[in-house]
Design a protein around this motif. Structure first.
Motif, PDB file in Angstrom:
ATOM      1  N   VAL A   1       0.865  -1.174   0.000  1.00 56.92           N
ATOM      2  CA  VAL A   1       0.000   0.000   0.000  1.00 56.92           C
ATOM      3  C   VAL A   1       0.907   1.231   0.000  1.00 56.92           C
ATOM      4  O   VAL A   1       1.743   1.396   0.890  1.00 56.92           O
TER       5      VAL A   1
ATOM      6  N   ALA B   1      -5.325   3.304   1.931  1.00 57.59           N
ATOM      7  CA  ALA B   1      -6.317   2.622   1.106  1.00 57.59           C
ATOM      8  C   ALA B   1      -7.518   2.201   1.942  1.00 57.59           C
ATOM      9  O   ALA B   1      -7.367   1.693   3.044  1.00 57.59           O
TER      10      ALA B   1
ATOM     11  N   THR C   1      -9.250   0.651   7.010  1.00 59.67           N
ATOM     12  CA  THR C   1      -8.322   1.530   6.315  1.00 59.67           C
ATOM     13  C   THR C   1      -6.939   0.908   6.420  1.00 59.67           C
ATOM     14  O   THR C   1      -6.476   0.592   7.513  1.00 59.67           O
TER      15      THR C   1
ATOM     16  N   ARG D   1      -9.948  -1.726  -9.697  1.00 60.92           N
ATOM     17  CA  ARG D   1     -10.113  -2.294  -8.352  1.00 60.92           C
ATOM     18  C   ARG D   1      -9.304  -3.575  -8.246  1.00 60.92           C
ATOM     19  O   ARG D   1      -9.134  -4.306  -9.217  1.00 60.92           O
TER      20      ARG D   1
ATOM     21  N   VAL E   1      -9.770  -2.825  -3.024  1.00 63.56           N
ATOM     22  CA  VAL E   1      -9.099  -1.535  -2.886  1.00 63.56           C
ATOM     23  C   VAL E   1      -8.908  -0.926  -4.268  1.00 63.56           C
ATOM     24  O   VAL E   1      -8.894  -1.629  -5.286  1.00 63.56           O
ATOM     25  N   ASP E   2      -8.748   0.366  -4.295  1.00 65.49           N
ATOM     26  CA  ASP E   2      -8.441   1.089  -5.529  1.00 65.49           C
ATOM     27  C   ASP E   2      -7.009   0.722  -5.929  1.00 65.49           C
ATOM     28  O   ASP E   2      -6.091   0.817  -5.105  1.00 65.49           O
TER      29      ASP E   2
ATOM     30  N   THR F   1      -3.794   2.804  -5.133  1.00 61.65           N
ATOM     31  CA  THR F   1      -3.203   2.845  -3.792  1.00 61.65           C
ATOM     32  C   THR F   1      -2.129   1.786  -3.596  1.00 61.65           C
ATOM     33  O   THR F   1      -1.523   1.714  -2.535  1.00 61.65           O
TER      34      THR F   1
END
Length: 100
Positions: A41, A45, A60, A76, A90-91, A94
């Motif tokens: 990460v 994220a 988070t 995603r 998660v995107d 990130t």
């Protein structure tokens, strides 16, 4: 796998109707299995319960934590946050990407 599949909690085990983590192959049957691809990460994220950006936030993820990706689709990533043993989306922006 021998015998029947067992029912696993999909919020803690990366298993869906169409795809499962290969590490679960001895316990569940799925049409497809995927090997986790670890990513780091790189910006905070939000781990979400569905791929939609307005779905509920599960947790988070902090910068530097690992996210094990099983599927990339439309910006995603679906996978496992091993530090908290939770599964979600998660995107992809990130996450770290390999450099060539």
């Amino acid at each position: 796998m021998s015998g029947q599949s067992v029912t696993l909690d999909p919020s803690c085990n990366a298993v869906r109707r169409d795809l499962a983590d290969i590490r679960l192959a001895d316990r569940v049957f799925a049409p497809h299995y995927a090997a986790a691809v670890p990513r780091i990460v790189v910006t905070t994220a939000e781990l979400r319960e569905a791929p939609e950006p307005d779905s509920a936030v599960i947790a988070t993820l902090s910068v530097g934590s690992t996210f094990e990706v099983l599927e990339f689709v439309a910006g995603r990533a679906w996978g496992v946050a091993p530090a908290i043993e939770r599964v979600g989306y998660v995107d992809t922006r990130t996450l770290s990407w390999p450099t060539a």
